[in-house]
Design a protein around this motif. Structure first.
Motif, PDB file in Angstrom:
ATOM      1  N   SER A 171     -16.816  -2.836   9.900  1.00  0.00           N
ATOM      2  CA  SER A 171     -16.863  -1.380   9.775  1.00  0.00           C
ATOM      3  C   SER A 171     -15.912  -0.908   8.683  1.00  0.00           C
ATOM      4  O   SER A 171     -16.255  -0.086   7.838  1.00  0.00           O
ATOM      5  CB  SER A 171     -16.511  -0.731  11.113  1.00  0.00           C
ATOM      6  N   HIS A 172     -14.672  -1.431   8.704  1.00  0.00           N
ATOM      7  CA  HIS A 172     -13.679  -1.047   7.704  1.00  0.00           C
ATOM      8  C   HIS A 172     -14.125  -1.439   6.307  1.00  0.00           C
ATOM      9  O   HIS A 172     -13.942  -0.679   5.361  1.00  0.00           O
ATOM     10  CB  HIS A 172     -12.341  -1.721   8.023  1.00  0.00           C
ATOM     11  N   ASP A 173     -14.732  -2.611   6.184  1.00  0.00           N
ATOM     12  CA  ASP A 173     -15.154  -3.081   4.871  1.00  0.00           C
ATOM     13  C   ASP A 173     -16.197  -2.150   4.264  1.00  0.00           C
ATOM     14  O   ASP A 173     -16.212  -1.934   3.050  1.00  0.00           O
ATOM     15  CB  ASP A 173     -15.719  -4.501   4.966  1.00  0.00           C
ATOM     16  N   SER A 174     -17.099  -1.621   5.112  1.00  0.00           N
ATOM     17  CA  SER A 174     -18.126  -0.721   4.612  1.00  0.00           C
ATOM     18  C   SER A 174     -17.502   0.550   4.040  1.00  0.00           C
ATOM     19  O   SER A 174     -17.842   0.991   2.940  1.00  0.00           O
ATOM     20  CB  SER A 174     -19.097  -0.374   5.745  1.00  0.00           C
ATOM     21  N   VAL A 175     -16.569   1.159   4.786  1.00  0.00           N
ATOM     22  CA  VAL A 175     -15.905   2.374   4.338  1.00  0.00           C
ATOM     23  C   VAL A 175     -15.028   2.081   3.120  1.00  0.00           C
ATOM     24  O   VAL A 175     -15.068   2.795   2.114  1.00  0.00           O
ATOM     25  CB  VAL A 175     -15.059   2.980   5.474  1.00  0.00           C
ATOM     26  N   ASN A 176     -14.242   1.017   3.227  1.00  0.00           N
ATOM     27  CA  ASN A 176     -13.344   0.680   2.127  1.00  0.00           C
ATOM     28  C   ASN A 176     -14.101   0.318   0.860  1.00  0.00           C
ATOM     29  O   ASN A 176     -13.637   0.581  -0.252  1.00  0.00           O
ATOM     30  CB  ASN A 176     -12.430  -0.481   2.536  1.00  0.00           C
ATOM     31  N   PRO A 179       5.577  -6.852  -7.056  1.00  0.00           N
ATOM     32  CA  PRO A 179       5.274  -7.844  -6.016  1.00  0.00           C
ATOM     33  C   PRO A 179       4.333  -7.328  -4.932  1.00  0.00           C
ATOM     34  O   PRO A 179       4.662  -7.321  -3.744  1.00  0.00           O
ATOM     35  CB  PRO A 179       6.652  -8.175  -5.446  1.00  0.00           C
ATOM     36  N   SER A 180       3.155  -6.885  -5.338  1.00  0.00           N
ATOM     37  CA  SER A 180       2.123  -6.483  -4.392  1.00  0.00           C
ATOM     38  C   SER A 180       0.867  -7.260  -4.742  1.00  0.00           C
ATOM     39  O   SER A 180       0.739  -7.805  -5.845  1.00  0.00           O
ATOM     40  CB  SER A 180       1.853  -4.975  -4.492  1.00  0.00           C
ATOM     41  N   ARG A 181      -0.083  -7.317  -3.811  1.00  0.00           N
ATOM     42  CA  ARG A 181      -1.324  -8.044  -4.087  1.00  0.00           C
ATOM     43  C   ARG A 181      -2.476  -7.396  -3.334  1.00  0.00           C
ATOM     44  O   ARG A 181      -2.288  -6.818  -2.258  1.00  0.00           O
ATOM     45  CB  ARG A 181      -1.204  -9.514  -3.683  1.00  0.00           C
ATOM     46  N   VAL A 182      -3.660  -7.492  -3.904  1.00  0.00           N
ATOM     47  CA  VAL A 182      -4.856  -6.998  -3.232  1.00  0.00           C
ATOM     48  C   VAL A 182      -5.053  -7.794  -1.941  1.00  0.00           C
ATOM     49  O   VAL A 182      -4.979  -9.017  -1.932  1.00  0.00           O
ATOM     50  CB  VAL A 182      -6.089  -7.141  -4.142  1.00  0.00           C
ATOM     51  N   GLY A 183      -5.261  -7.078  -0.850  1.00  0.00           N
ATOM     52  CA  GLY A 183      -5.374  -7.723   0.455  1.00  0.00           C
ATOM     53  C   GLY A 183      -4.065  -7.789   1.206  1.00  0.00           C
ATOM     54  O   GLY A 183      -4.045  -8.079   2.400  1.00  0.00           O
ATOM     55  N   GLY A 184      -2.952  -7.521   0.503  1.00  0.00           N
ATOM     56  CA  GLY A 184      -1.640  -7.552   1.136  1.00  0.00           C
ATOM     57  C   GLY A 184      -1.308  -6.238   1.819  1.00  0.00           C
ATOM     58  O   GLY A 184      -2.050  -5.259   1.743  1.00  0.00           O
ATOM     59  N   SER A 185      -0.163  -6.215   2.490  1.00  0.00           N
ATOM     60  CA  SER A 185       0.264  -5.033   3.233  1.00  0.00           C
ATOM     61  C   SER A 185       1.693  -4.672   2.879  1.00  0.00           C
ATOM     62  O   SER A 185       2.438  -5.481   2.318  1.00  0.00           O
ATOM     63  CB  SER A 185       0.163  -5.280   4.744  1.00  0.00           C
ATOM     64  N   ASN A 186       2.083  -3.450   3.235  1.00  0.00           N
ATOM     65  CA  ASN A 186       3.445  -2.978   3.058  1.00  0.00           C
ATOM     66  C   ASN A 186       3.668  -1.861   4.070  1.00  0.00           C
ATOM     67  O   ASN A 186       2.717  -1.308   4.623  1.00  0.00           O
ATOM     68  CB  ASN A 186       3.658  -2.470   1.634  1.00  0.00           C
ATOM     69  N   VAL A 235      -5.251   1.815   1.696  1.00  0.00           N
ATOM     70  CA  VAL A 235      -5.634   2.569   2.895  1.00  0.00           C
ATOM     71  C   VAL A 235      -4.545   2.396   3.950  1.00  0.00           C
ATOM     72  O   VAL A 235      -3.740   1.464   3.884  1.00  0.00           O
ATOM     73  CB  VAL A 235      -6.991   2.101   3.464  1.00  0.00           C
ATOM     74  N   LEU A 236      -4.535   3.305   4.904  1.00  0.00           N
ATOM     75  CA  LEU A 236      -3.555   3.269   5.986  1.00  0.00           C
ATOM     76  C   LEU A 236      -4.085   2.406   7.120  1.00  0.00           C
ATOM     77  O   LEU A 236      -5.245   2.529   7.524  1.00  0.00           O
ATOM     78  CB  LEU A 236      -3.291   4.690   6.482  1.00  0.00           C
ATOM     79  N   ASP A 237      -3.232   1.541   7.651  1.00  0.00           N
ATOM     80  CA  ASP A 237      -3.608   0.667   8.764  1.00  0.00           C
ATOM     81  C   ASP A 237      -2.441   0.604   9.739  1.00  0.00           C
ATOM     82  O   ASP A 237      -1.598  -0.289   9.673  1.00  0.00           O
ATOM     83  CB  ASP A 237      -3.962  -0.730   8.249  1.00  0.00           C
ATOM     84  N   GLY A 238      -2.365   1.594  10.629  1.00  0.00           N
ATOM     85  CA  GLY A 238      -1.260   1.654  11.582  1.00  0.00           C
ATOM     86  C   GLY A 238       0.051   1.942  10.883  1.00  0.00           C
ATOM     87  O   GLY A 238       0.184   2.919  10.149  1.00  0.00           O
ATOM     88  N   LEU A 239       1.035   1.066  11.099  1.00  0.00           N
ATOM     89  CA  LEU A 239       2.350   1.231  10.486  1.00  0.00           C
ATOM     90  C   LEU A 239       2.368   0.813   9.021  1.00  0.00           C
ATOM     91  O   LEU A 239       3.371   1.028   8.332  1.00  0.00           O
ATOM     92  CB  LEU A 239       3.386   0.396  11.242  1.00  0.00           C
ATOM     93  N   ASN A 240       1.285   0.220   8.548  1.00  0.00           N
ATOM     94  CA  ASN A 240       1.262  -0.359   7.202  1.00  0.00           C
ATOM     95  C   ASN A 240       0.190   0.268   6.323  1.00  0.00           C
ATOM     96  O   ASN A 240      -0.711   0.965   6.806  1.00  0.00           O
ATOM     97  CB  ASN A 240       1.016  -1.871   7.289  1.00  0.00           C
ATOM     98  N   ILE A 241       0.305  -0.012   5.041  1.00  0.00           N
ATOM     99  CA  ILE A 241      -0.790   0.236   4.122  1.00  0.00           C
ATOM    100  C   ILE A 241      -1.417  -1.107   3.771  1.00  0.00           C
ATOM    101  O   ILE A 241      -0.769  -2.157   3.854  1.00  0.00           O
ATOM    102  CB  ILE A 241      -0.321   0.948   2.828  1.00  0.00           C
TER     103      ILE A 241
END
Length: 236
Positions: free
Chosen positions: A62-67, A114-121, A93-99
């Motif tokens: 579901s998330h993949d479709s929207v994203n 130091p960020s990457r596609v698929g990573g979180s922060n 995108v926002l995912d709880g406490l993280n992006i």
């Protein structure tokens, strides 16, 4: 596990153990053992009709479709923003406490961030996250941070009241969020959220060094976020 997950085609089909064994060409005992593990963690469900995709895969599908829509509509504007500024550009995108980072552009300069596609922060430690948190209901924010604010660097906001005051300033600025050394030492960002009529969907940021004059670039970020928001509404 990959062979087993790929055996579920079509995606919503149900298969018996022997059918999955035949599809994967794995030993029956190995197939059964891995399926049990996948069921335990929610990737697969087991019903009287057989095995099928579990709740965890439905969530990400579901998330993949929207994203995917957000990323597709944002792509030309992210490229334009990167070309005009020469800076690193993020989409998240926002995912709880993280992006969750959906995209990152910047050529050679991207290596220094130091960020990457698929990573979180952490959401509250990034301009990306704060630009989305600013539009959340106060009750939802209280619930989200009921256990406190995780620390990433010494500059990350520690006090919930300080965070709420910062989110108020972001709203007064029309949605522009800044951070300096709060997620990565020496890195600064300016961000604005992509929104529909009710809530933030994602956020775009420009990334530089803490000494860079990001305020000059802020209108470009705000304009890009606005244009993506409008494009998503038109195609909704």
């Amino acid at each position: 596990m990959t062979l087993i997950m790929e055996a579920f085609e079509p995606f919503n089909a149900k298969f018996l153990l022997d059918e999955i064994t035949e599809r994967t060409k794995l030993p029956r005992s190995t197939t059964h053992r891995i399926l049990d593990q996948l069921v335990q963690f929610g990737w697969v469900e087991h019903t009287p009709e057989g095995y099928g995709m579990g709740w965890r895969t439905m969530k990400y599908r579901s998330h993949d479709s929207v994203n995917g829509r957000i990323r597709a509509e944002s792509a030309p504007l992210l490229h334009e923003l990167q070309m005009r500024t020469g800076m690193v550009v993020h989409l998240a995108v926002l995912d709880g406490l993280n992006i969750h980072y959906l995209d990152k552009l910047g050529g050679r300069a991207a290596v220094s961030v130091p960020s990457r596609v698929g990573g979180s922060n952490s959401a509250h430690g990034t301009a990306l996250g704060k630009s989305m948190l600013a539009w959340m209901d106060p009750e939802d924010l209280d619930e989200l941070y009921k256990d406190g604010l995780p620390q990433t660097t010494q500059n990350t906001i520690k006090d919930p009241q300080m965070l709420y005051a910062e989110l108020s300033r972001i709203r007064r600025r029309g949605g522009l969020a800044y951070e300096s050394g709060e997620s990565f030492d020496g890195v600064a960002c300016v961000a604005a959220s992509i929104r529909d009529r009710h809530e933030p969907l994602a956020s775009i940021s420009l990334v530089g060094r803490t000494q860079d004059p990001l305020e000059r670039m802020a209108p470009l970020v705000l304009d890009a976020a606005r244009r993506v928001s409008e494009a998503l509404l038109i195609r909704a």
